[in-house]
Design an enzyme around this catalytic site. Structure first.
Site, PDB file in Angstrom:
ATOM      1  N   SER A 157       2.325   1.894   7.012  1.00  0.00           N
ATOM      2  CA  SER A 157       2.253   3.337   6.728  1.00  0.00           C
ATOM      3  C   SER A 157       1.735   3.500   5.308  1.00  0.00           C
ATOM      4  O   SER A 157       1.841   2.562   4.502  1.00  0.00           O
ATOM      5  CB  SER A 157       3.660   3.936   6.825  1.00  0.00           C
ATOM      6  OG  SER A 157       3.718   5.194   6.180  1.00  0.00           O
ATOM      7  N   TYR A 199      12.915   4.264   5.706  1.00  0.00           N
ATOM      8  CA  TYR A 199      11.548   4.127   6.231  1.00  0.00           C
ATOM      9  C   TYR A 199      10.623   3.545   5.157  1.00  0.00           C
ATOM     10  O   TYR A 199       9.871   2.605   5.398  1.00  0.00           O
ATOM     11  CB  TYR A 199      11.047   5.498   6.692  1.00  0.00           C
ATOM     12  CG  TYR A 199       9.704   5.470   7.389  1.00  0.00           C
ATOM     13  CD1 TYR A 199       9.600   5.098   8.731  1.00  0.00           C
ATOM     14  CD2 TYR A 199       8.525   5.830   6.722  1.00  0.00           C
ATOM     15  CE1 TYR A 199       8.365   5.074   9.381  1.00  0.00           C
ATOM     16  CE2 TYR A 199       7.292   5.808   7.365  1.00  0.00           C
ATOM     17  CZ  TYR A 199       7.228   5.436   8.694  1.00  0.00           C
ATOM     18  OH  TYR A 199       6.004   5.414   9.326  1.00  0.00           O
TER      19      TYR A 199
END
Ligand code: NAI
Length: 269
Positions: A152, A165
């Site tokens: 990401s 995350y």
């Protein structure tokens, strides 16, 4: 793309979103695909149907196979079984796509330990376990192979309210580099693909509301969110022979999100 025909790929979390597009694209490129899903067997069936349609369009004796593989990547026994099932039923495993991912939102001081463990368990431990099992197979068979970690932009951009995350994707970036170095001489390439904001179910909080989507897109230099197919194209390239000399890299596919968007215009005269 060069060198993908006849290879076998396992794609985790392939019943929706980016994973679904990756499995379909790899099948289209001539790979046999193992489609991992945790609970959504209907989504996985849909992936298989689309993969076979794309792979076999206009080809009479289409040799591409698609296999559904149920399993929770964060559980060691499931990761072992998924890789084993792929090898037993498709004959080999050349390409692993660590795509399964989850997130939770909370101020950092209030994250429940179980939620923290869940996110790290799926995004990082799961990716490690699947990579470990794949590498064991490749080493035993003396085969070259490719592992691609779907990371990401938050591999490098801190994401307040999403600490677990952010940590998981930061860790994934290090795993990409460490494994790439460790196995380079054995012909196993390890790379990352780091999407920016992409239209998939994980983002339904804004993709289903045009105003919220416009707000998200206002922060992206190219002015729009990405698509799963754009991520899948980069994955196909990195998995192919076209990328034979690329290892240990994370490719950001983000419309410019990692370019410090606030600097697009001068701040002062
Ligand atoms: P998604 O929610 O459609 O896909 C995630 C998939 O992982 C789902 O199919 C889900 O069932 C599966 N999954 C979750 N836990 C699992 C487990 N324990 N075992 C096996 N599968 C499991 O969302 P999306 O966007 O397609 O996400 C795919 C990857 O892309 C994730 O790793 C995510 O972090 C990453 N990503 C997505 C971005 C986006 O804007 N959509 C941006 C940056 C990264």
């Amino acid at each position: 793309m060069k060198g993908l025909t006849g290879k076998t790929a396992l794609v985790t979390g392939a019943s929706s979103g980016i994973g679904q597009s990756i499995a379909i694209r790899l099948a289209q490129e001539g790979c046999n695909v193992a489609i991992n899903y945790r609970k959504d067997s209907e989504g996985a069936e849909d992936t298989r149907r689309q993969a076979m349609e794309k792979a076999c369009q206009g080809i009479e004796a289409c040799g591409v196979k698609a296999l559904l593989v149920q399993g929770d990547v964060s559980k060691e026994e499931d990761a072992i079984a998924m890789v084993k099932q792929t090898i037993e039923q498709l004959g080999q495993l050349d390409i692993l796509i660590n795509n399964a991912g989850v997130q939770t939102e909370s101020p950092s001081e209030a994250i429940e330990a179980d939620d923290f463990d869940w996110v790290l368990g799926v995004n990082l431990r799961g990716a490690y376990l699947c990579a470990r099992e794949t590498i064991k197979h490749l080493l035993a068979q003396k085969r070259s192979g490719s592992i691609i970690n779907i990371s990401s932009v938050h591999e490098i951009i801190p994401r307040p309210q999403y600490l677990s995350y952010s940590i998981s994707k930061g860790g994934m970036g290090n795993m990409t580099k460490t494994m790439a170095l460790e196995y380079a001489a054995k012909g196993i390439r390890v790379n990352g693909v780091a999407p920016g904001a992409t239209i998939t179910p994980i983002n339904e909080s804004w993709t289903e509301d045009p105003e919220k989507q416009a707000e998200v897109e206002s922060h992206i230099p190219m002015g729009r969110a990405g698509t799963s197919d754009e991520m899948a194209a980069a994955v196909a390239f990195l998995a192919s022979e076209e990328a034979a000399y690329i290892t240990g890299q994370t490719l950001y596919i983000d419309g410019g999100l990692t370019l410090y968007a606030d600097f697009q215009e001068p701040w002062s005269a």
